[in-house]
Structure formats: structure tokens, C-alpha cells
Design a protein around this motif. Structure first.
Motif, PDB file in Angstrom:
ATOM      1  N   LYS A  89      17.544 -20.883  24.066  1.00 29.15           N
ATOM      2  CA  LYS A  89      18.478 -21.955  24.415  1.00 29.15           C
ATOM      3  C   LYS A  89      19.757 -21.355  25.005  1.00 29.15           C
ATOM      4  CE  LYS A  89      18.605 -25.607  21.318  1.00 29.15           C
ATOM      5  NZ  LYS A  89      18.676 -26.176  19.949  1.00 29.15           N
ATOM      6  N   ASP A  90      20.243 -20.291  24.372  1.00 27.31           N
ATOM      7  CA  ASP A  90      21.444 -19.618  24.875  1.00 27.31           C
ATOM      8  C   ASP A  90      21.203 -19.025  26.266  1.00 27.31           C
ATOM      9  OD1 ASP A  90      22.745 -20.268  22.520  1.00 27.31           O
ATOM     10  OD2 ASP A  90      22.564 -18.254  21.648  1.00 27.31           O
ATOM     11  N   LEU A  91      20.038 -18.422  26.461  1.00 28.47           N
ATOM     12  CA  LEU A  91      19.694 -17.857  27.764  1.00 28.47           C
ATOM     13  C   LEU A  91      19.628 -18.962  28.811  1.00 28.47           C
ATOM     14  CD1 LEU A  91      18.865 -15.435  29.526  1.00 28.47           C
ATOM     15  CD2 LEU A  91      16.504 -15.814  28.768  1.00 28.47           C
ATOM     16  N   GLY A  92      19.027 -20.089  28.445  1.00 27.71           N
ATOM     17  CA  GLY A  92      18.958 -21.228  29.363  1.00 27.71           C
ATOM     18  C   GLY A  92      20.344 -21.713  29.756  1.00 27.71           C
ATOM     19  N   ALA A  93      21.247 -21.796  28.783  1.00 24.75           N
ATOM     20  CA  ALA A  93      22.612 -22.223  29.073  1.00 24.75           C
ATOM     21  C   ALA A  93      23.305 -21.203  29.979  1.00 24.75           C
ATOM     22  CB  ALA A  93      23.387 -22.400  27.775  1.00 24.75           C
TER      23      ALA A  93
END
Length: 132
Positions: A89-93
Motif C-alpha cells: 500500500k505504501d509503495l502504491g502511494a
């Protein structure tokens, strides 16, 4: 360091990336050609062959690195990084990936493609088979 920064660091600064690529043999200069030769122009840093580096890393793993070519989870694991849903999720953001629900195949595929594109934009040589 950002998650993508850790991905890039794991690939661009790995032992596999540091191994020099074989260079073609140049003919030995003669005395007259050496005197006439202009000083060598500075060369840009060589591109890192991302697929080659990851293949070398995967071959060193007992499980062969999993399916790192298409699985963002396996890629992160191969690099020794957190592959949890929260990390993805952090990578996507970080990469601006907003495809599908968190943890869905659609999101994971979009993350993989975004990582390959960003690696290429930052000096990596990424084959079309990984980007598409």
C-alpha cells in the motif's frame, strides 16, 4: 529511505550489478596511432541490466526467487524487503498506483509495472517483457 529507494538500492548496488560486464577486446594501439589518438571522452555510468541482476540473485536463492518477473510480492522478497499488504500500500502511494482494491491482483500487477517503469526511468535497462 522510501520503499522504491530500497528496491533500487537492492538492484543497482547488489553484487550482481557490481560485476563488470565483459568488454570486447580492442586492437592494440601502434606507436603512431597512440600518438594521434585523442583523449578518451568521459563515459556515462553504465546502465544496470535489471533483469540480469535479478536473475543472478534469483539463481542464488533456494526457491529460485519465485515469480519475481510478474509478482511484486516475490520481487520484494527476492530483494529482502517487506512484502506485506501495508508495504505494498505504501509503495502504491509512493508510485501513484491506484488500481484495484488493496492487495488485489489488479493492484499487484499495476505495482509491478510501475516499479519496472520507474527503474527504467532511473537508469535501469528493463526489457519490454517486464514492462508490458
Amino acid at each position: 529511505m522510501s520503499i522504491f529507494g530500497k528496491i533500487m538500492d537492492g538492484i543497482f548496488h547488489s553484487k550482481a550489478a557490481a560485476a563488470p560486464a565483459p568488454k570486447p577486446a580492442a586492437p592494440a594501439p601502434t606507436a603512431s596511432s597512440a600518438a594521434a589518438a585523442a583523449p578518451a571522452a568521459p563515459t556515462a555510468a553504465p546502465q544496470v541490466d535489471v533483469e540480469q541482476v535479478l536473475t543472478i540473485m534469483a539463481n542464488a536463492e533456494p526457491n529460485g526467487g519465485g515469480n519475481w518477473r510478474t509478482s511484486i510480492v516475490d520481487l520484494l522478497k527476492l530483494l529482502g524487503l517487506d512484502s506485506s499488504l501495508a508495504a505494498r500500500k505504501d509503495l502504491g502511494a509512493e508510485l501513484g498506483v491506484h488500481a484495484g482494491a488493496d492487495g488485489s491482483a489488479e493492484q499487484n500487477i499495476a505495482l509491478s509495472k510501475a516499479v519496472w517503469a520507474k527503474l527504467e526511468a532511473n537508469g535501469g535497462r528493463v526489457p519490454a517483457s517486464l514492462r508490458d
